[in-house]
Design an enzyme around this catalytic site. Structure first.
Site, PDB file in Angstrom:
ATOM      1  N   HIS A  23       4.342   1.662  -7.908  1.00 29.91           N
ATOM      2  CA  HIS A  23       3.322   0.602  -7.869  1.00 29.91           C
ATOM      3  C   HIS A  23       2.411   0.690  -9.098  1.00 29.91           C
ATOM      4  O   HIS A  23       2.084  -0.317  -9.724  1.00 29.91           O
ATOM      5  CB  HIS A  23       2.439   0.747  -6.626  1.00 29.91           C
ATOM      6  N   ARG A  68       8.609   4.846   1.915  1.00 32.78           N
ATOM      7  CA  ARG A  68       9.355   5.369   3.068  1.00 32.78           C
ATOM      8  C   ARG A  68       9.915   6.768   2.819  1.00 32.78           C
ATOM      9  O   ARG A  68      10.365   7.422   3.766  1.00 32.78           O
ATOM     10  CB  ARG A  68      10.474   4.408   3.448  1.00 32.78           C
ATOM     11  N   GLU A 111       3.707   6.090  -7.922  1.00 31.26           N
ATOM     12  CA  GLU A 111       3.842   5.781  -9.356  1.00 31.26           C
ATOM     13  C   GLU A 111       4.585   4.464  -9.608  1.00 31.26           C
ATOM     14  O   GLU A 111       4.365   3.822 -10.634  1.00 31.26           O
ATOM     15  CB  GLU A 111       4.560   6.929 -10.074  1.00 31.26           C
ATOM     16  N   VAL A 162      10.842   3.124 -10.868  1.00 30.53           N
ATOM     17  CA  VAL A 162      10.312   4.450 -11.210  1.00 30.53           C
ATOM     18  C   VAL A 162      10.922   5.453 -10.235  1.00 30.53           C
ATOM     19  O   VAL A 162      10.983   5.203  -9.024  1.00 30.53           O
ATOM     20  CB  VAL A 162       8.779   4.468 -11.125  1.00 30.53           C
ATOM     21  N   GLY A 199       0.804  -1.220   0.000  1.00 26.71           N
ATOM     22  CA  GLY A 199       0.000   0.000   0.000  1.00 26.71           C
ATOM     23  C   GLY A 199       0.833   1.265   0.000  1.00 26.71           C
ATOM     24  O   GLY A 199       2.015   1.241  -0.342  1.00 26.71           O
ATOM     25  N   SER A 257       9.566   5.450  -3.132  1.00 29.60           N
ATOM     26  CA  SER A 257       9.399   4.482  -2.052  1.00 29.60           C
ATOM     27  C   SER A 257       8.389   5.041  -1.065  1.00 29.60           C
ATOM     28  O   SER A 257       8.372   6.261  -0.826  1.00 29.60           O
ATOM     29  CB  SER A 257      10.732   4.262  -1.334  1.00 29.60           C
TER      30      SER A 257
END
Ligand code: AMP
Length: 293
Positions: free
Chosen positions: A39, A189, A37, A178, A33, A187
């Site tokens: 994902h 994070r 971009e 990406v 989740g 990321s």
């Protein structure tokens, strides 16, 4: 188009069974989740190759070796489902932890070889957690294709290995990393970086790219790695966990650049651990030699 949210595996299975009866090709994109971009690029790639796309959302407690990291992990399901609807994913499968790991759950999938070293050294138990949950999600979805990002390059190898070893009938497809406009690998994070850290963070990718270029122009591996490590520290990173050159196809350590390679790094910027990797092209002479062989 709206994206249906499914939480129970039996419901997922009956939808997938109906798709199968129609002869549709099904893809799955596992995620934790906080979608960005990176994902969504995997979801778009999946939509090109498959008729139906399932995105899984599960923040897997077993792959966190640090309780604070798990607690701080962003959870943005509402926004995630809106993004998936825009892209056109068909299902968001977001199971509860108690359904993935019910009382009495006692199995661990542990992959040898490729999960050793790199993140495997610094995050004990991490790849057991990844391998266990990915095995479950691939089997639960019953998909034909599964998409994973090169951003987590060692994870990609771990997944390929377990699918091969356990004869899971699914094709693993990798998507390129990406990046933000300044080169920082996207990321979930990154949101934890302070403004000052965020400004420094792109240096990691810059140094990787520059080092890859030096290696490809024939600089000795050890010297290039030592210089790059110093450059990362000089850029304000507090620690470099690893910076290594590995085989692109097998993740085996490489001391001389004589086959396709990857430069992989994990480094801390304040309280945030960043990982990244880039492909390293063979020196021209080597590439010509390999092409002729
Ligand atoms: P995560 O939600 O971080 O577990 O990531 C889910 C999937 O998205 C994994 O296959 C990751 O490798 C992939 N992914 C994460 N970040 C990126 C990125 N910047 N580019 C491409 N794929 C990514």
């Amino acid at each position: 188009m709206s994206t249906a949210i499914v939480r129970i595996v039996s419901e997922l299975r009956s939808i997938v069974a109906a798709w199968r009866r129609e002869g549709l090709r099904i893809a799955v994109v596992p995620t934790m989740g906080a979608l960005h971009e990176g994902h969504l690029s995997l979801v778009r790639a999946a939509l090109i190759k498959a008729d139906r796309v399932i995105v899984t959302l599960f923040v897997n407690p077993r792959q966190f070796n640090n309780a604070a990291d798990l607690a701080a992990y962003p959870r943005t399901e509402h926004d995630d489902v809106a993004k998936l609807a825009t892209v056109g994913a068909h299902i968001l499968y977001a199971p509860n932890a108690a359904d993935i790991y019910p009382q009495g759950f006692a199995t661990t999938v542990s992959v040898g070889g490729v999960s050793e070293g790199l993140c495997g050294t610094f995050r004990p138990g991490h790849f057991d957690g990844v391998a266990t949950v990915v095995t479950k999600l691939l089997l639960q979805s019953g998909a034909d294709l599964a998409f994973f990002g090169e951003k987590d390059f060692q994870q990609l190898h771990v997944v390929r290995q377990l699918v091969r070893d356990l004869d899971i009938p699914i094709e693993i497809i990798a998507g390129p990393t990406v990046r933000e406009a300044d080169g920082l690998a996207m990321s979930s994070r990154n949101a934890r970086l302070s403004l000052a850290e965020r400004n420094r963070a792109p240096r990691l990718a810059e140094i990787l790219v520059q080092t890859a270029r030096q290696l490809s122009s024939g600089e000795p591996v050890q010297r290039a790695l030592t210089d790059a490590r110093l450059a990362i520290l000089a850029a304000g990173f507090s620690d470099v966990e690893y910076l290594e050159l590995r085989g692109d196809n097998d993740l085996a350590p490489i001391h001389t650049l004589d086959r396709p390679a990857r430069l992989l790094v994990a480094a801390w910027l304040g309280e945030t651990r960043l990982i990244d990797n880039v492909e390293v092209a063979l020196p021209r002479a080597e590439a010509l030699h390999q092409a002729a062989a």
